[in-house]
Design an enzyme around this catalytic site. Structure first.
Site, PDB file in Angstrom:
ATOM      1  N   ASP A  83       0.735  -1.113  -0.011  1.00 26.60           N
ATOM      2  CA  ASP A  83       0.080  -0.038  -0.062  1.00 26.60           C
ATOM      3  C   ASP A  83       0.938   1.313  -0.056  1.00 26.60           C
ATOM      4  O   ASP A  83       1.311   1.471   1.109  1.00 26.60           O
ATOM      5  CB  ASP A  83      -0.800  -0.086   1.274  1.00 26.60           C
ATOM      6  CG  ASP A  83      -1.639   1.010   1.310  1.00 26.60           C
ATOM      7  OD1 ASP A  83      -1.574   1.937   0.391  1.00 26.60           O
ATOM      8  OD2 ASP A  83      -2.613   1.450   2.338  1.00 26.60           O
TER       9      ASP A  83
ATOM     10  N   GLU B 218      32.212   9.594   2.652  1.00 27.10           N
ATOM     11  CA  GLU B 218      32.736   9.573   3.824  1.00 27.10           C
ATOM     12  C   GLU B 218      31.808   9.861   4.864  1.00 27.10           C
ATOM     13  O   GLU B 218      31.651  11.124   5.020  1.00 27.10           O
ATOM     14  CB  GLU B 218      34.198  10.321   4.117  1.00 27.10           C
ATOM     15  CG  GLU B 218      35.034   9.914   2.790  1.00 27.10           C
ATOM     16  CD  GLU B 218      36.091  11.265   2.974  1.00 27.10           C
ATOM     17  OE1 GLU B 218      36.687  11.549   3.977  1.00 27.10           O
ATOM     18  OE2 GLU B 218      36.198  12.109   1.743  1.00 27.10           O
TER      19      GLU B 218
ATOM     20  N   GLU C 144      30.073  10.487   8.481  1.00 24.47           N
ATOM     21  CA  GLU C 144      30.385  10.699   9.788  1.00 24.47           C
ATOM     22  C   GLU C 144      29.110  10.512  10.758  1.00 24.47           C
ATOM     23  O   GLU C 144      27.970  10.826  10.081  1.00 24.47           O
ATOM     24  CB  GLU C 144      31.073  12.171  10.226  1.00 24.47           C
ATOM     25  CG  GLU C 144      32.147  12.244   9.303  1.00 24.47           C
ATOM     26  CD  GLU C 144      32.767  13.675   9.421  1.00 24.47           C
ATOM     27  OE1 GLU C 144      33.897  13.694   9.367  1.00 24.47           O
ATOM     28  OE2 GLU C 144      32.034  14.708   9.432  1.00 24.47           O
TER      29      GLU C 144
ATOM     30  N   GLU D  75      36.469  10.560  15.195  1.00 19.07           N
ATOM     31  CA  GLU D  75      36.453  12.034  14.205  1.00 19.07           C
ATOM     32  C   GLU D  75      36.932  12.966  15.309  1.00 19.07           C
ATOM     33  O   GLU D  75      37.122  12.806  16.436  1.00 19.07           O
ATOM     34  CB  GLU D  75      35.254  12.424  13.427  1.00 19.07           C
ATOM     35  CG  GLU D  75      35.174  12.003  12.049  1.00 19.07           C
ATOM     36  CD  GLU D  75      36.525  12.677  11.383  1.00 19.07           C
ATOM     37  OE1 GLU D  75      36.649  13.801  11.753  1.00 19.07           O
ATOM     38  OE2 GLU D  75      36.679  12.393  10.133  1.00 19.07           O
TER      39      GLU D  75
ATOM     40  N   GLU E  37      34.026   7.990  11.926  1.00 22.45           N
ATOM     41  CA  GLU E  37      33.987   7.684  10.577  1.00 22.45           C
ATOM     42  C   GLU E  37      34.318   6.402  10.050  1.00 22.45           C
ATOM     43  O   GLU E  37      35.351   6.027  10.539  1.00 22.45           O
ATOM     44  CB  GLU E  37      34.840   9.032   9.887  1.00 22.45           C
ATOM     45  CG  GLU E  37      34.793   9.010   8.303  1.00 22.45           C
ATOM     46  CD  GLU E  37      35.485   9.798   7.623  1.00 22.45           C
ATOM     47  OE1 GLU E  37      35.356  11.226   8.097  1.00 22.45           O
ATOM     48  OE2 GLU E  37      36.185   9.476   6.806  1.00 22.45           O
TER      49      GLU E  37
ATOM     50  N   HIS F 229      31.062  13.554   2.879  1.00 23.26           N
ATOM     51  CA  HIS F 229      31.858  13.918   1.706  1.00 23.26           C
ATOM     52  C   HIS F 229      31.408  12.865   0.701  1.00 23.26           C
ATOM     53  O   HIS F 229      31.584  11.779   0.830  1.00 23.26           O
ATOM     54  CB  HIS F 229      33.267  14.260   2.001  1.00 23.26           C
ATOM     55  CG  HIS F 229      33.710  15.157   2.843  1.00 23.26           C
ATOM     56  ND1 HIS F 229      35.087  15.207   3.583  1.00 23.26           N
ATOM     57  CD2 HIS F 229      33.037  16.356   3.688  1.00 23.26           C
ATOM     58  CE1 HIS F 229      35.066  16.194   4.506  1.00 23.26           C
ATOM     59  NE2 HIS F 229      33.985  16.645   4.497  1.00 23.26           N
TER      60      HIS F 229
ATOM     61  N   ARG G 230      41.819  22.406   1.918  1.00 22.36           N
ATOM     62  CA  ARG G 230      40.845  21.483   2.447  1.00 22.36           C
ATOM     63  C   ARG G 230      39.512  22.084   2.704  1.00 22.36           C
ATOM     64  O   ARG G 230      38.756  21.181   2.786  1.00 22.36           O
ATOM     65  CB  ARG G 230      41.624  20.779   3.501  1.00 22.36           C
ATOM     66  CG  ARG G 230      42.419  19.556   3.376  1.00 22.36           C
ATOM     67  CD  ARG G 230      42.758  18.696   4.621  1.00 22.36           C
ATOM     68  NE  ARG G 230      41.713  17.730   4.601  1.00 22.36           N
ATOM     69  CZ  ARG G 230      42.078  16.515   4.208  1.00 22.36           C
ATOM     70  NH1 ARG G 230      43.180  16.209   3.597  1.00 22.36           N
ATOM     71  NH2 ARG G 230      41.065  15.480   4.298  1.00 22.36           N
TER      72      ARG G 230
ATOM     73  N   GLU H  69      35.764  16.043  -4.545  1.00 19.40           N
ATOM     74  CA  GLU H  69      35.185  15.649  -3.591  1.00 19.40           C
ATOM     75  C   GLU H  69      34.306  16.720  -3.153  1.00 19.40           C
ATOM     76  O   GLU H  69      34.823  17.936  -2.897  1.00 19.40           O
ATOM     77  CB  GLU H  69      36.163  15.531  -2.312  1.00 19.40           C
ATOM     78  CG  GLU H  69      35.620  15.282  -1.018  1.00 19.40           C
ATOM     79  CD  GLU H  69      36.755  15.425   0.151  1.00 19.40           C
ATOM     80  OE1 GLU H  69      37.503  16.255   0.075  1.00 19.40           O
ATOM     81  OE2 GLU H  69      36.512  14.475   0.855  1.00 19.40           O
TER      82      GLU H  69
ATOM     83  N   ARG I 178      31.859  18.527  -0.640  1.00 21.84           N
ATOM     84  CA  ARG I 178      32.082  18.507   1.049  1.00 21.84           C
ATOM     85  C   ARG I 178      30.915  18.743   1.724  1.00 21.84           C
ATOM     86  O   ARG I 178      30.761  18.857   2.977  1.00 21.84           O
ATOM     87  CB  ARG I 178      33.204  19.199   1.480  1.00 21.84           C
ATOM     88  CG  ARG I 178      34.656  18.499   0.744  1.00 21.84           C
ATOM     89  CD  ARG I 178      35.879  19.230   1.013  1.00 21.84           C
ATOM     90  NE  ARG I 178      36.396  19.171   2.256  1.00 21.84           N
ATOM     91  CZ  ARG I 178      36.066  20.000   3.241  1.00 21.84           C
ATOM     92  NH1 ARG I 178      35.415  21.133   2.869  1.00 21.84           N
ATOM     93  NH2 ARG I 178      36.340  19.689   4.522  1.00 21.84           N
TER      94      ARG I 178
HETATM   95  P1  ADP Z   1      40.059  12.067   2.516  1.00 23.97           P
HETATM   96  O1  ADP Z   1      41.537  12.536   1.642  1.00 23.97           O
HETATM   97  O2  ADP Z   1      38.765  13.052   2.254  1.00 23.97           O
HETATM   98  O3  ADP Z   1      40.511  11.597   3.686  1.00 23.97           O
HETATM   99  P2  ADP Z   1      39.866   9.337   1.867  1.00 23.97           P
HETATM  100  O4  ADP Z   1      41.001   9.050   1.161  1.00 23.97           O
HETATM  101  O5  ADP Z   1      39.165   9.192   3.176  1.00 23.97           O
HETATM  102  O6  ADP Z   1      39.501  11.013   1.519  1.00 23.97           O
HETATM  103  O7  ADP Z   1      38.576   8.979   0.994  1.00 23.97           O
HETATM  104  C1  ADP Z   1      38.739   8.498  -0.190  1.00 23.97           C
HETATM  105  C2  ADP Z   1      37.228   7.980  -0.790  1.00 23.97           C
HETATM  106  O8  ADP Z   1      37.219   8.354  -2.043  1.00 23.97           O
HETATM  107  C3  ADP Z   1      36.860   6.556  -0.527  1.00 23.97           C
HETATM  108  O9  ADP Z   1      35.704   6.127  -0.486  1.00 23.97           O
HETATM  109  C4  ADP Z   1      37.632   5.888  -1.911  1.00 23.97           C
HETATM  110  O10 ADP Z   1      37.167   4.789  -2.182  1.00 23.97           O
HETATM  111  C5  ADP Z   1      37.092   7.126  -2.726  1.00 23.97           C
HETATM  112  N1  ADP Z   1      37.755   7.142  -4.364  1.00 23.97           N
HETATM  113  C6  ADP Z   1      38.981   6.773  -4.484  1.00 23.97           C
HETATM  114  N2  ADP Z   1      39.134   6.956  -5.894  1.00 23.97           N
HETATM  115  C7  ADP Z   1      37.767   7.199  -6.396  1.00 23.97           C
HETATM  116  C8  ADP Z   1      37.295   7.466  -7.716  1.00 23.97           C
HETATM  117  N3  ADP Z   1      38.002   7.650  -8.815  1.00 23.97           N
HETATM  118  N4  ADP Z   1      36.135   7.963  -7.862  1.00 23.97           N
HETATM  119  C9  ADP Z   1      35.336   8.023  -6.551  1.00 23.97           C
HETATM  120  N5  ADP Z   1      35.501   7.652  -5.395  1.00 23.97           N
HETATM  121  C10 ADP Z   1      36.945   7.190  -5.128  1.00 23.97           C
HETATM  122 MG    MG Z   2      37.196  13.836   2.807  1.00 19.55          MG
HETATM  123 MG    MG Z   3      37.227  12.353   6.815  1.00 16.01          MG
END
Ligand code: ADP
Ligand code: MG
Ligand code: MG
Length: 442
Positions: free
Chosen positions: A52, A130, A132, A187, A194, A243, A314, A331, A333
């Site tokens: 439903d 990522e 949290e 974190e 995280e 992120h 960052r 990324e 954010r």
């Molecule tokens: P940060 O630098 O913000 O701490 P992390 O290294 O902790 O980033 O997180 C990296 C994230 O990005 C992970 O989930 C990883 O699998 C992902 N990642 C890595 N390469 C790629 C890609 N080509 N496309 C999308 N996500 C990716």
């Molecule tokens: Mg990050």
């Molecule tokens: Mg982080």
């Protein structure tokens, strides 16, 4: 695909699965479950199970309430924390209309539509989130408090507390479910954690985020804790973000990487960034969908406030991590984990594709600290702010037909109506802050 069906029926039998939860989300990303027994599994896999729809927020009106669940066989998984005799499994479903067409109020269908658009252009999107979250203690009645027992900070290894034990259990369980965990750490804020898992294609990642939240909540409960994915549970300390690392692949190669491009990024990457920047303010209504989300997007707590991008810094809204080659990615954010992952990924992909299609130039990257610039300096280089409230974000969404089209008419209308109501309810509250500041002054 009869073989696939037979395979799952056999697996369910071999693993002694007694109950199967058919899972899907409403437009807010809240997980819904319909539990069936194994003898109904075949019928379910044939897409013949009805429910439903009028009982689900944002779905349909009473007079058109019959909906069908179509399980995605790729999502079959047994819950590792339930007894292994008489086990419990799940299947994530798409919602279909009685006439056999995909239901436009189903967020998973919505994401699939944008994925199909990307595919037509030759792209596959990969996303790595990522997420949290906070772990809080519960009181004698099992109600969540805002108390944490740990005093740990970022990457602290000691003291090992109840939260650490729970997180360890979460990681092990996620691994049993096939997640590749890349990082798991404490974190910045007390009680904040995280867990990062490996990127995958857009649909798989959206499903994974759903599963991830479910596992985290369930296992927290088993440790006498409450896990929350709300964006900013406590004023004055960091909130929780999610992120979203994203990239497009073409012919099996990362289409964002170009060793000869500016910053070793391809034209596609630059235009994709251009699209994200252009639509960021309207997307916020989806990626930051609660009143509370905007209390995280304030200066001083590592959350983005201004619409800018950088490969060095960052802090901006869009960061380009240093990795190149297959790991080249953008990324975003600002999303927080209270977002509906299907819709969040759908709008980000749509924004990026719009950038590529219409060759939207990304603004110049901003490499100085934006938080040290004043409003006039920001205006001079054209740096906009993210919306300051849900209301402001809704105004942006109402003026953005590209993001609306990613959501589709049905979800767009119902989402905006519901969120407007949420805002109106909040707007008339008289808060403690007001009483503290005005009660004796006037
Ligand atoms: P940060 O630098 O913000 O701490 P992390 O290294 O902790 O980033 O997180 C990296 C994230 O990005 C992970 O989930 C990883 O699998 C992902 N990642 C890595 N390469 C790629 C890609 N080509 N496309 C999308 N996500 C990716
Ligand atoms: Mg990050
Ligand atoms: Mg982080």
């Amino acid at each position: 695909k009869p073989e696939v069906k037979q395979e799952i029926l056999k697996k369910a039998k071999d693993l002694d699965v007694q109950f199967i939860r058919l899972q899907f989300t409403d437009i807010f990303g809240v997980m819904k479950n319909v539990a069936i027994t194994r003898d109904q599994l075949e019928k379910a896999l044939d897409g013949e199970l009805m429910f439903d729809g009028s009982s689900i927020e944002g779905f349909v009106r009473i007079e058109e309430s019959d909906m069908y669940l179509k399980p995605d066989p790729d999502t079959f998984a047994v819950f590792p924390w339930r007894p292994q005799e008489g086990a419990v499994a799940r299947l994530i479903c798409d919602i279909y209309n009685p006439d056999g067409t995909p239901f436009s109020g189903c967020p998973r269908n919505t994401l699939k539509k944008v994925i199909a658009e990307a595919k037509e252009m030759g792209y596959t999107m990969n996303v790595g989130p990522e997420a949290e979250f906070f772990l809080f203690h519960t009181d004698q009645n099992g109600k969540p408090t805002l108390e944490t027992h740990d005093k740990a900070g970022y990457f602290d290894l000691t003291p090992v507390d109840q939260g650490e034990n729970a997180r360890r259990d979460m990681v092990l369980t996620l691994q049993q479910l096939g997640f590749e965990i890349e990082a798991s750490h404490h974190e910045v804020a007390p009680g904040q954690h995280e867990i990062d898992f490996k990127y995958d294609d857009a649909l798989t990642t959206a499903d994974n985020i759903l599963t991830f939240k479910y596992v985290v909540r369930t296992l927290a409960q088993r440790h006498g804790l409450h896990a929350t994915f709300m964006a900013k549970p406590i004023m004055g300390i960091n909130g929780s973000g999610m992120h979203c690392n994203q990239s497009l692949f073409k012919d099996g190669k990362n289409a964002f990487y170009d060793p000869n491009g500016e910053l070793e990024l391809s034209e596609d990457a630059h235009y994709y960034i251009g699209g994200l920047v252009k639509h960021a303010r309207a997307m916020a209504a989806i990626t930051n969908p609660t009143i509370n989300s905007y209390k995280r997007l304030v200066p001083g707590y590592e959350a983005p406030v201004y619409v800018a991008w950088s490969a060095r810094n960052r802090s901006p809204l869009i960061r380009i991590p240093a990795r190149r080659g297959v790991g080249t990615r953008v990324e975003m954010r600002n999303p927080d984990p209270s977002t509906n992952p299907y819709l969040a990924i759908a709008v980000m992909l749509k924004a990026g594709l719009d950038g590529i299609k219409n060759k939207i130039e990304a603004p110049k990257p901003v490499n100085q600290n934006i938080y040290e610039m004043n409003a006039a300096q920001r205006a001079e280089v054209g740096i906009d702010s993210l919306p300051g409230s849900l209301e402001e974000a809704l105004v942006e969404l109402k003026g953005n037909t590209i993001i609306q089209s990613a959501l589709g008419e049905h979800i767009y209308r119902r989402f905006v109506d519901a969120k407007q109501l949420e805002w109106d309810k909040y707007r008339i509250q008289v808060t403690n802050w007001e009483l503290e500041n005005y009660l004796t002054m006037f």
